[in-house]
Write a protein that holds these residues in place. Sequence first.
Motif, PDB file in Angstrom:
ATOM      1  N   UNK A  55       0.854  -1.188   0.000  1.00  0.00           N
ATOM      2  CA  UNK A  55       0.000   0.000   0.000  1.00  0.00           C
ATOM      3  C   UNK A  55       0.886   1.232   0.000  1.00  0.00           C
ATOM      4  N   UNK A  56       0.364   2.275  -0.583  1.00  0.00           N
ATOM      5  CA  UNK A  56       1.054   3.545  -0.673  1.00  0.00           C
ATOM      6  C   UNK A  56       0.941   4.253   0.678  1.00  0.00           C
ATOM      7  N   UNK A  85      -1.264   5.381  16.045  1.00  0.00           N
ATOM      8  CA  UNK A  85      -0.689   5.067  14.733  1.00  0.00           C
ATOM      9  C   UNK A  85      -1.601   5.578  13.632  1.00  0.00           C
ATOM     10  N   UNK A  86      -0.970   6.100  12.574  1.00  0.00           N
ATOM     11  CA  UNK A  86      -1.699   6.595  11.405  1.00  0.00           C
ATOM     12  C   UNK A  86      -0.977   6.173  10.135  1.00  0.00           C
ATOM     13  N   UNK A  87      -1.771   5.894   9.132  1.00  0.00           N
ATOM     14  CA  UNK A  87      -1.246   5.715   7.780  1.00  0.00           C
ATOM     15  C   UNK A  87      -1.530   7.016   7.051  1.00  0.00           C
ATOM     16  N   UNK A  88      -0.512   7.615   6.476  1.00  0.00           N
ATOM     17  CA  UNK A  88      -0.701   8.868   5.747  1.00  0.00           C
ATOM     18  C   UNK A  88      -0.226   8.677   4.304  1.00  0.00           C
ATOM     19  N   UNK A  94      -4.296  15.567  -2.152  1.00  0.00           N
ATOM     20  CA  UNK A  94      -4.593  15.853  -0.750  1.00  0.00           C
ATOM     21  C   UNK A  94      -3.984  14.772   0.134  1.00  0.00           C
ATOM     22  N   UNK A  95      -3.550  15.178   1.328  1.00  0.00           N
ATOM     23  CA  UNK A  95      -3.008  14.228   2.290  1.00  0.00           C
ATOM     24  C   UNK A  95      -4.161  13.549   3.017  1.00  0.00           C
ATOM     25  N   UNK A  96      -4.106  12.228   3.078  1.00  0.00           N
ATOM     26  CA  UNK A  96      -5.125  11.433   3.758  1.00  0.00           C
ATOM     27  C   UNK A  96      -4.464  10.759   4.953  1.00  0.00           C
ATOM     28  N   UNK A  97      -5.097  10.847   6.117  1.00  0.00           N
ATOM     29  CA  UNK A  97      -4.618  10.169   7.324  1.00  0.00           C
ATOM     30  C   UNK A  97      -5.661   9.153   7.751  1.00  0.00           C
ATOM     31  N   UNK A 105      -0.839  -1.609  12.749  1.00  0.00           N
ATOM     32  CA  UNK A 105       0.280  -0.756  12.330  1.00  0.00           C
ATOM     33  C   UNK A 105       1.436  -1.546  11.707  1.00  0.00           C
ATOM     34  N   UNK A 106       1.905  -2.669  12.310  1.00  0.00           N
ATOM     35  CA  UNK A 106       3.010  -3.406  11.674  1.00  0.00           C
ATOM     36  C   UNK A 106       2.650  -3.966  10.299  1.00  0.00           C
TER      37      UNK A 106
END
Length: 146
Positions: A55-56, A85-88, A94-97, A105-106
């Motif tokens: 995933x990006x 934890x966040x995936x950004x 646009x930035x997505x969080x 998270x791992x």
Amino acid sequence: MRLSYAYGIITVSTMPHTRASTSGIRRAAQSAILERHAQRFRELKRDLEQLEYFCKGTVLKRMMKCGKAHCACASDPNKRHGPYYELTYKANGKTVNVKLSPEAAPLYKAASQQYRKLKNLFNRLEKLSQTILRYQAKLVQSQHRD
């Protein structure tokens, strides 16, 4: 045998210089180089098959202030709440969080590393493909001339 005379010097040639013989050698060398590049291309394609889910984005570990004036997190960075934890990532400029659980998270971190590996492999495949196409074009041109 061929004799040539220029500026008072006589030159004796025993091996005729023909365009076909040098272009044949050049073509064989280009074919060998082309085959090495094609082999490397096949190896990189095999590396693609080794990739896992991807995933990006980037996984961030954040320590947050809660906003309460008398909480210890307001004055001491070491006492902040978390980790959260966040995936950004970027989508349509646009930035997505996306909030992640500590368990997820791992998984996302490994997936984002796989994405970077995929991009790296793709860039290497593209450069190698362009090189191969240049050599193929040269070979076709030289065969067309002969």
